[in-house]
Structure formats: structure tokens, C-alpha cells
Design a protein around this motif. Structure first.
Motif, PDB file in Angstrom:
ATOM      1  N   VAL A  81      17.545  39.001   3.077  1.00 28.22           N
ATOM      2  CA  VAL A  81      17.872  38.798   4.770  1.00 28.22           C
ATOM      3  C   VAL A  81      19.267  38.341   5.305  1.00 28.22           C
ATOM      4  O   VAL A  81      19.330  39.461   6.095  1.00 28.22           O
ATOM      5  N   GLU A  82      19.763  37.245   4.767  1.00 26.26           N
ATOM      6  CA  GLU A  82      21.118  37.021   5.470  1.00 26.26           C
ATOM      7  C   GLU A  82      21.754  39.237   4.628  1.00 26.26           C
ATOM      8  O   GLU A  82      22.530  38.858   5.736  1.00 26.26           O
ATOM      9  N   ARG A  83      21.922  39.529   3.743  1.00 22.06           N
ATOM     10  CA  ARG A  83      22.649  41.157   3.607  1.00 22.06           C
ATOM     11  C   ARG A  83      22.532  41.943   5.064  1.00 22.06           C
ATOM     12  O   ARG A  83      22.884  42.281   5.255  1.00 22.06           O
ATOM     13  N   LEU A  84      20.704  41.802   5.153  1.00 29.57           N
ATOM     14  CA  LEU A  84      20.268  42.804   6.240  1.00 29.57           C
ATOM     15  C   LEU A  84      21.058  42.032   7.394  1.00 29.57           C
ATOM     16  O   LEU A  84      21.593  43.107   8.810  1.00 29.57           O
ATOM     17  N   LYS A  85      21.194  41.060   7.612  1.00 28.11           N
ATOM     18  CA  LYS A  85      21.841  40.872   9.276  1.00 28.11           C
ATOM     19  C   LYS A  85      23.313  40.808   8.931  1.00 28.11           C
ATOM     20  O   LYS A  85      24.034  41.443  10.304  1.00 28.11           O
ATOM     21  N   ARG A  86      23.775  40.949   8.118  1.00 31.47           N
ATOM     22  CA  ARG A  86      25.177  41.357   8.135  1.00 31.47           C
ATOM     23  C   ARG A  86      25.687  43.035   8.077  1.00 31.47           C
ATOM     24  O   ARG A  86      26.334  43.261   8.514  1.00 31.47           O
ATOM     25  N   ARG A  87      24.618  43.717   7.561  1.00 32.66           N
ATOM     26  CA  ARG A  87      24.744  45.026   7.783  1.00 32.66           C
ATOM     27  C   ARG A  87      24.157  45.556   8.985  1.00 32.66           C
ATOM     28  O   ARG A  87      25.311  46.211   9.355  1.00 32.66           O
ATOM     29  N   GLY A  88      23.598  44.846   9.462  1.00 33.18           N
ATOM     30  CA  GLY A  88      22.191  44.887  10.545  1.00 33.18           C
ATOM     31  C   GLY A  88      22.994  44.814  11.848  1.00 33.18           C
ATOM     32  O   GLY A  88      22.414  45.849  12.950  1.00 33.18           O
ATOM     33  N   GLN A 153      11.067  40.179   7.033  1.00 29.06           N
ATOM     34  CA  GLN A 153      10.422  40.219   6.588  1.00 29.06           C
ATOM     35  C   GLN A 153      11.025  41.882   5.372  1.00 29.06           C
ATOM     36  O   GLN A 153      10.581  42.391   4.832  1.00 29.06           O
ATOM     37  N   GLU A 154      12.554  41.766   5.531  1.00 27.65           N
ATOM     38  CA  GLU A 154      13.057  42.198   4.390  1.00 27.65           C
ATOM     39  C   GLU A 154      13.674  43.811   5.130  1.00 27.65           C
ATOM     40  O   GLU A 154      13.239  44.776   3.968  1.00 27.65           O
ATOM     41  N   ILE A 155      12.734  44.283   6.029  1.00 30.07           N
ATOM     42  CA  ILE A 155      12.828  45.201   6.687  1.00 30.07           C
ATOM     43  C   ILE A 155      14.637  45.231   7.007  1.00 30.07           C
ATOM     44  O   ILE A 155      14.750  44.944   8.354  1.00 30.07           O
ATOM     45  N   PRO A 156      14.954  46.711   6.999  1.00 25.78           N
ATOM     46  CA  PRO A 156      16.286  47.154   7.135  1.00 25.78           C
ATOM     47  C   PRO A 156      16.640  47.104   8.534  1.00 25.78           C
ATOM     48  O   PRO A 156      15.366  48.203   9.316  1.00 25.78           O
ATOM     49  N   VAL A 157      16.899  47.081   9.484  1.00 27.14           N
ATOM     50  CA  VAL A 157      17.476  47.626  11.201  1.00 27.14           C
ATOM     51  C   VAL A 157      18.948  47.581  10.964  1.00 27.14           C
ATOM     52  O   VAL A 157      19.336  46.695  11.156  1.00 27.14           O
ATOM     53  N   CYS A 158      19.285  48.317  12.018  1.00 28.10           N
ATOM     54  CA  CYS A 158      20.514  48.342  12.528  1.00 28.10           C
ATOM     55  C   CYS A 158      20.861  48.314  13.850  1.00 28.10           C
ATOM     56  O   CYS A 158      19.634  48.851  15.306  1.00 28.10           O
ATOM     57  N   MET A 159      21.455  47.260  14.683  1.00 23.59           N
ATOM     58  CA  MET A 159      21.534  46.755  16.124  1.00 23.59           C
ATOM     59  C   MET A 159      22.724  47.298  16.621  1.00 23.59           C
ATOM     60  O   MET A 159      23.715  46.433  16.217  1.00 23.59           O
ATOM     61  N   PRO A 187      14.955  52.129   8.878  1.00 24.85           N
ATOM     62  CA  PRO A 187      13.427  52.217   9.645  1.00 24.85           C
ATOM     63  C   PRO A 187      13.556  52.113  11.218  1.00 24.85           C
ATOM     64  O   PRO A 187      12.773  52.466  11.444  1.00 24.85           O
ATOM     65  N   LEU A 188      14.282  51.561  11.561  1.00 25.69           N
ATOM     66  CA  LEU A 188      14.300  51.075  12.489  1.00 25.69           C
ATOM     67  C   LEU A 188      16.112  51.100  13.186  1.00 25.69           C
ATOM     68  O   LEU A 188      16.739  50.538  12.447  1.00 25.69           O
ATOM     69  N   LEU A 189      16.357  51.659  14.083  1.00 25.83           N
ATOM     70  CA  LEU A 189      18.079  51.846  14.600  1.00 25.83           C
ATOM     71  C   LEU A 189      17.592  51.020  16.434  1.00 25.83           C
ATOM     72  O   LEU A 189      16.611  52.052  16.987  1.00 25.83           O
ATOM     73  N   ILE A 190      18.883  50.253  16.626  1.00 23.26           N
ATOM     74  CA  ILE A 190      18.360  50.061  17.956  1.00 23.26           C
ATOM     75  C   ILE A 190      19.729  49.876  18.406  1.00 23.26           C
ATOM     76  O   ILE A 190      20.606  49.757  18.694  1.00 23.26           O
ATOM     77  N   LEU A 191      20.056  50.733  19.799  1.00 26.09           N
ATOM     78  CA  LEU A 191      20.967  51.439  20.290  1.00 26.09           C
ATOM     79  C   LEU A 191      21.303  50.806  21.718  1.00 26.09           C
ATOM     80  O   LEU A 191      20.342  50.165  23.096  1.00 26.09           O
ATOM     81  N   ASP A 192      21.873  49.471  22.018  1.00 24.40           N
ATOM     82  CA  ASP A 192      21.882  48.913  22.753  1.00 24.40           C
ATOM     83  C   ASP A 192      23.129  48.933  23.659  1.00 24.40           C
ATOM     84  O   ASP A 192      23.757  50.333  23.706  1.00 24.40           O
ATOM     85  N   ASP A 193      22.582  48.419  25.692  1.00 27.94           N
ATOM     86  CA  ASP A 193      23.855  48.902  26.507  1.00 27.94           C
ATOM     87  C   ASP A 193      23.851  50.786  26.281  1.00 27.94           C
ATOM     88  O   ASP A 193      25.130  51.136  26.706  1.00 27.94           O
ATOM     89  N   PHE A 194      22.265  51.854  26.286  1.00 30.41           N
ATOM     90  CA  PHE A 194      23.606  53.100  26.480  1.00 30.41           C
ATOM     91  C   PHE A 194      23.245  52.661  28.158  1.00 30.41           C
ATOM     92  O   PHE A 194      22.948  52.868  28.498  1.00 30.41           O
TER      93      PHE A 194
END
Length: 284
Positions: A81-88, A153-159, A187-194
Motif C-alpha cells: 500500500v505504501e508503494r502504491l501511494k508513493r507511486r499513485g 485493497q492493493e489496487i493501483p490507482v494514479c491520481m 486500473p483506475l486513472l483520476i484526472l484532477d482539476d480538469f
């Protein structure tokens, strides 16, 4: 070589005894705590290197093993989870955008929770969200809650946002396709402040490339924007039209109507400061 192999096998078939252990009437070693055997005979009187028995887990040993395995599993989970959040996440503060930290003032937060709970169907059906509404209503926070919950849940997300994406693309001219492919691999991409990025011809082209590539990846996309649904449905020109059409095709519009978080935070800080200053009038 043979002696070494034999010693290894003998060590594997040897049962370590503690001072509390005892030998039962069947000749096997028993645990002095749980009273369960720590040995078992080989079936049908068979032997191995002269031994007729092998180690067996007693209840104490089994409980200790399961505790170690659970601790190791939890440690591995936290590292993942730590690795995913650093990357995501592009901003460490986003890690605090969780359902647990929600102030309960955004009516659409239940939709975010349902999105996470139905992730398997969401992912399989490629269902995205277009979170629109006024400034400060919690659109980014809502998206961050989804991101954190899925990464737990160990699902990679990029925000991320297009300001950062455009800077990265400009800095890596030769690797643009690889960069966009990496964005589309999540698996999920989040584009903020579009809509906050510069509307240059180059910028709009890259925005379209990213969104169109995500569309073709057949993976969910979440977008937050201060643009109104009217603006998205009636764009000013063709360049914006093809971008907005793609978004509306991929994402279900959700109007976020929480109270203005920024104003509420500023007001709360003002009240705390006044309390600290014992009600003295100051110019702020």
C-alpha cells in the motif's frame, strides 16, 4: 555430500522439546501447555533414516505459526500500500483524503463508497465518473477517498492532473507514447482539476491523446472539474468538443454539492485564532 544430506533430513525430522514437554504413554513427545502431541509416527511402521516418527504441530505451535504468518502478511500488505501511494499520488497530502477523515458534509460521498464496493463490476464494465460542481465542494477529496480505498485493497490507482502531465510530456518528447501507456496501465486513472490547464493547441492535443488513449484502454476514468455540465455539453470549439465528447462517453456526470470546504476551513481557523487571542479585535 551424503552425510550433509543425512544431517539435514535428521534435523528436519527432529522435534525440539521444551522443559514443560513430556512423553506420553504412546511414546510420543507431548506439549506441556496444550497437551497435544508434537510428534506422529510414520504410517504402516515405516521409518526414515532409522526414525519411526516425524514432527507434528501442537495447538500452541499452530497458533504461533498462524500469528507469524498473519504478521508477515500484514507487513507485506502495508509495504504494498505504501508503494502504491508513493507511486499513485502526486501530493502526499492526498493520503489523508479518506472516508475515515470525511466530515460528512458531502451528500455524494455515499456514491463514492458504493463505487469502491462495486469495484469488480465497475472495473469490468469500464464505468467512469465525471465529478463536477462549484469550487471547494469536495470533488478532489471525494476522488481521493476512492483512490485511497482502492489502494488499501492493493489496487493501483494514479491520481494526477493535466498540468503535471503536460509538463512531463514536454520534458520527455521521445517517450510520450510510453508515458501515456503507463498512465493507461493503471486500473483506475483520476484526472484532477480538469479544465485548469492552458488551452493552447499543443496542450489540447495532448489532453485529447491522453483521454483517447484511456478510452481505448477500456479502463475506468474519474475526472474532477469546476466546469459546469452545460459547458461540457456545449463546448466553445471543435478542439474542446472532441475532448468533452470522449469524457461524457466514458464518465457518468455527478454533481458534487458539498458545502464550500475552503470557506469552512478558513472560518474555522478564524474562530480558533480569535479564541487564542482572547477575543481581542485584530485586523485580518
Amino acid at each position: 555430500m551424503t552425510d550433509t544430506f543425512t544431517d539435514t533430513i535428521l534435523n528436519m525430522t527432529d522435534t525440539a522439546a521444551t522443559p514443560e514437554d513430556y512423553t506420553g504413554e504412546d511414546g510420543l513427545l507431548y506439549c506441556g501447555k496444550c497437551r497435544q502431541p508434537k510428534e506422529a509416527y510414520f504410517p504402516e511402521g515405516k521409518t526414515l533414516f532409522g526414525r519411526d516418527r516425524h514432527p507434528r504441530e501442537c495447538d500452541c505451535q499452530r497458533a504461533a505459526r498462524k500469528e507469524r504468518e498473519a504478521a508477515e502478511k500484514q507487513r507485506s500488505h502495508l509495504e504494498t500500500v505504501e508503494r502504491l501511494k508513493r507511486r499513485g499520488f502526486t501530493d502526499p497530502a492526498m493520503r489523508e483524503w479518506t472516508f475515515a477523515n470525511d466530515n460528512g458534509k458531502c451528500p455524494q460521498m455515499m456514491k463514492a463508497k458504493s463505487y469502491v464496493e462495486c469495484w469488480e463490476q465497475i472495473s469490468g464494465g469500464n464505468y467512469g465518473l465525471l465529478l463536477w460542481g462549484q469550487v471547494g465542494t469536495g470533488k478532489s477529496y471525494l476522488a481521493g477517498c476512492i483512490a485511497n480505498a482502492l489502494m488499501e485493497q492493493e489496487i493501483p490507482v494514479c491520481m494526477t492532473n493535466f498540468a503535471l502531465i503536460l509538463n512531463d510530456l514536454a520534458a520527455s518528447f521521445k517517450d510520450r507514447n510510453e508515458y501515456i501507456s503507463r498512465l493507461c496501465s493503471f486500473p483506475l486513472l483520476i484526472l484532477d482539476d480538469f479544465g485548469m490547464e492552458r488551452g493552447t493547441e499543443y496542450g489540447l492535443e495532448q489532453v485529447y491523446n491522453v483521454i483517447d488513449s484511456r478510452y481505448r484502454s477500456k479502463k475506468p476514468l474519474i475526472v474532477t472539474t469546476n466546469l459546469t455540465l452545460e459547458e461540457l455539453q456545449h463546448p466553445e470549439d471543435t478542439a474542446h468538443a472532441r475532448i468533452y465528447d470522449r469524457l461524457l462517453e466514458m464518465c457518468c456526470p455527478v454533481c458534487v454539492t458539498g458545502e464550500n470546504f475552503w470557506k469552512a476551513t478558513a472560518q474555522a481557523k478564524m474562530e480558533r485564532l480569535k479564541t487564542l487571542l482572547n477575543g481581542k479585535e485584530i485586523c485580518l
